[in-house]
Each structure stands twice: as structure tokens, then as C-alpha cells.
Design an enzyme around this catalytic site. Structure first.
Site, PDB file in Angstrom:
ATOM      1  N   ASP A  94      18.705 -24.967 -11.670  1.00 24.44           N
ATOM      2  CA  ASP A  94      19.815 -25.350 -10.801  1.00 24.44           C
ATOM      3  C   ASP A  94      20.326 -26.729 -11.220  1.00 24.44           C
ATOM      4  OD1 ASP A  94      20.529 -24.054  -7.756  1.00 24.44           O
ATOM      5  OD2 ASP A  94      21.377 -26.009  -8.232  1.00 24.44           O
TER       6      ASP A  94
ATOM      7  N   VAL B 238      24.269 -23.936 -16.454  1.00 27.75           N
ATOM      8  CA  VAL B 238      24.330 -22.627 -17.105  1.00 27.75           C
ATOM      9  C   VAL B 238      25.484 -22.489 -18.087  1.00 27.75           C
ATOM     10  CG1 VAL B 238      23.122 -21.448 -15.228  1.00 27.75           C
ATOM     11  CG2 VAL B 238      25.640 -21.603 -15.187  1.00 27.75           C
TER      12      VAL B 238
ATOM     13  N   TYR C  83      38.230 -15.961  -9.223  1.00 30.06           N
ATOM     14  CA  TYR C  83      36.927 -15.505  -8.778  1.00 30.06           C
ATOM     15  C   TYR C  83      36.711 -14.027  -9.114  1.00 30.06           C
ATOM     16  CZ  TYR C  83      32.933 -14.773  -5.642  1.00 30.06           C
ATOM     17  OH  TYR C  83      31.694 -14.460  -5.127  1.00 30.06           O
TER      18      TYR C  83
ATOM     19  N   LYS D 263      33.862 -12.295 -11.636  1.00 25.60           N
ATOM     20  CA  LYS D 263      32.884 -11.315 -11.163  1.00 25.60           C
ATOM     21  C   LYS D 263      33.132  -9.942 -11.769  1.00 25.60           C
ATOM     22  CE  LYS D 263      30.515 -14.085  -8.514  1.00 25.60           C
ATOM     23  NZ  LYS D 263      29.114 -14.414  -8.829  1.00 25.60           N
TER      24      LYS D 263
END
Length: 254
Positions: A36, A58, A160, A164
């Protein structure tokens, strides 16, 4: 796959669905490493479950490679990889302020989609040399997190939904590619989940959102995401698929 004594990495493990999954895995005897950007919050969860926390961006190759190496030193090679890291985003492609800044769109894609792939590639590479387990000859499992917005993106969710939707689309080809190595790839597409994000909205707004869910008429709980993760890990026939976790919710245009 038998989870006990396996090592796992969870991105975005400091809160919400990632933290709930970390707790579930730890109860099953899994050695959990939390990746994280918020190391302090991740360390709190790690202390609670006797896990390991490491700072990880990431979107950066070197950061993921370094975090994976640290986790492997601590717990051994991970057979379980859960990608929960991501951001939410809401902005019209063209608003009264003009076109959405391209860097804003790029940031959502980089964190949600590129970040997922970045962790997947490192996790898969580390799983490939491992000995197989059990009758199914598995080496590992990768579980990604998409969203129902991949299918019914609302107005203001272009960035978004695109991020996804990319996760949904990579699920099957990744599963096909890694099948020869005994590595499964699955994706969960949650609907409305009761994460810290919803603590900021009014009771009226929350009630309105809950009313949108056919049954059960409430927000999903992070623990229910973790329950599905457990089922996916334990059931070797679950591979190359996206499972919606939404109470039959279908999002309206706005």
C-alpha cells in the site's frame, strides 16, 4: 487450493476490501503481505493479523518488484495475489470547465489498470517456478478487482469505467496464458460496497443508494468480498471469469 501456510500479497490492503481480505486470509493460516502507498495504515492491519506491510506504488515497476522481493524474504514466494489497490473517480468528459484534463484520465488508468497488470506480471513470474500443489496441480491464483461500472458506467465515470473494463477484458486472456503453469486468474466486480468512502455521504444519500440494490437492500460488506475471495481460492474450477458481487444491482445512467 489449500490456503494454510501459503503466502499472499494484497495490494490496497490498508483498508476496505483489502483489509477485510487480509483478516480472512490470516484466519485461514495464510502469511499475508500488504502492499500500500499508505504504509502507516497498512502496518496497523499487519500488526493486527501478524502480517507484513511494505510501501508500494503499483504504477511503478521498480516499486512492485522491490515490494515483492521484500515480501518473499519475509514469507517465501506468494501463491495468492489479490489486487485491491485502486481509486474512484467521477468527472464528465466535458463539463462547464471544459474537457477533462488528459492527465486526470491517465492517472485513473495508470493506478487501476496498469497497476493491476504491473502486480499481476510480477506475481505470475514468481509463481511459475513453484512446485505444484494437490491433485489439481496448482501453483497459484491471482484475483483482481473490477467494478460493475465496467458494465454500467454512469455519467461522469468514463475514466473509472474504462480502467475497470480493462481489468475485466484482461481476465480471460491472462487465465489462458497462465493455465499451462497451473496459475488461475479471476476477477471480482463489486457493486456498492460499504467502504470508508461511504462514511462521507449523508444518511439520506446512503439510504437512496441502498434502495437501488434489489436484494439484499443494503451496501455490500467488505467481508462479503473476502468471502468470495476465499471461495475462489478454494475452488480450482473457478478460472478466467468475472463474478459480480452486487445483489443484482444494475446501475442507472446517473
Amino acid at each position: 487450493m489449500e490456503m494454510k501456510n501459503c503466502a499472499a500479497i494484497i495490494t490496497g490492503g490498508a483498508s476496505g476490501m483489502g483489509a477485510a481480505t487480509a483478516r480472512m486470509l490470516a484466519k485461514q493460516g495464510v502469511k499475508v503481505a500488504l502492499f500500500d502507498v499508505n504504509k502507516e495504515a497498512a502496518q496497523k492491519i499487519a500488526a493486527e493479523i501478524d502480517g507484513f506491510a511494505v510501501t508500494c506504488d503499483v504504477t511503478q515497476a521498480e516499486s512492485v518488484e522491490s515490494a515483492a522481493a521484500e515480501a518473499q524474504k519475509q514469507h517465501g514466494p506468494a501463491r495468492i495475489c489479490i489486487n485491491c489497490a485502486g481509486i474512484v473517480h467521477g468527472r464528465r468528459m466535458v463539463s462547464q470547465q471544459g474537457p477533462m484534463p488528459l492527465d486526470e484520465f491517465r492517472k485513473v488508468i495508470e493506478i487501476n489498470l496498469l497497476g493491476t497488470f504491473n502486480v499481476m506480471r510480477i506475481a505470475a513470474a514468481n509463481m511459475m517456478p513453484l512446485p505444484t500443489l494437490g491433485e489439481s496441480a496448482e501453483r497459484g491464483v491471482i484475483i483482481n478487482t473490477a467494478s460493475v461500472a465496467a458494465y454500467e458506467g454512469q455519467i461522469g465515470q468514463t475514466a473509472y469505467s474504462a480502467s475497470k473494463g480493462g481489468i475485466v477484458s484482461l481476465t480471460l486472456p491472462a487465465a489462458r496464458e497462465l493455465a499451462q503453469f497451473g496459475i488461475r486468474v479471476m476477477t471480482i466486480a463489486p457493486g456498492l460496497v460499504d467502504t470508508p468512502m461511504f462514511s462521507k455521504i449523508s444518511p439520506e444519500a446512503r439510504a437512496s443508494l441502498e434502495a437501488m440494490v434489489p436484494f439484499p437492500k443494503r451496501l455490500a460488506r467488505p467481508e462479503e468480498y473476502a468471502m468470495l475471495v476465499q471461495q475462489i481460492i478454494e475452488n480450482p474450477m473457478l478460472n478466467g471469469e468475472v463474478i459480480r458481487l452486487d445483489g443484482a444491482l444494475r446501475m442507472q445512467p446517473k
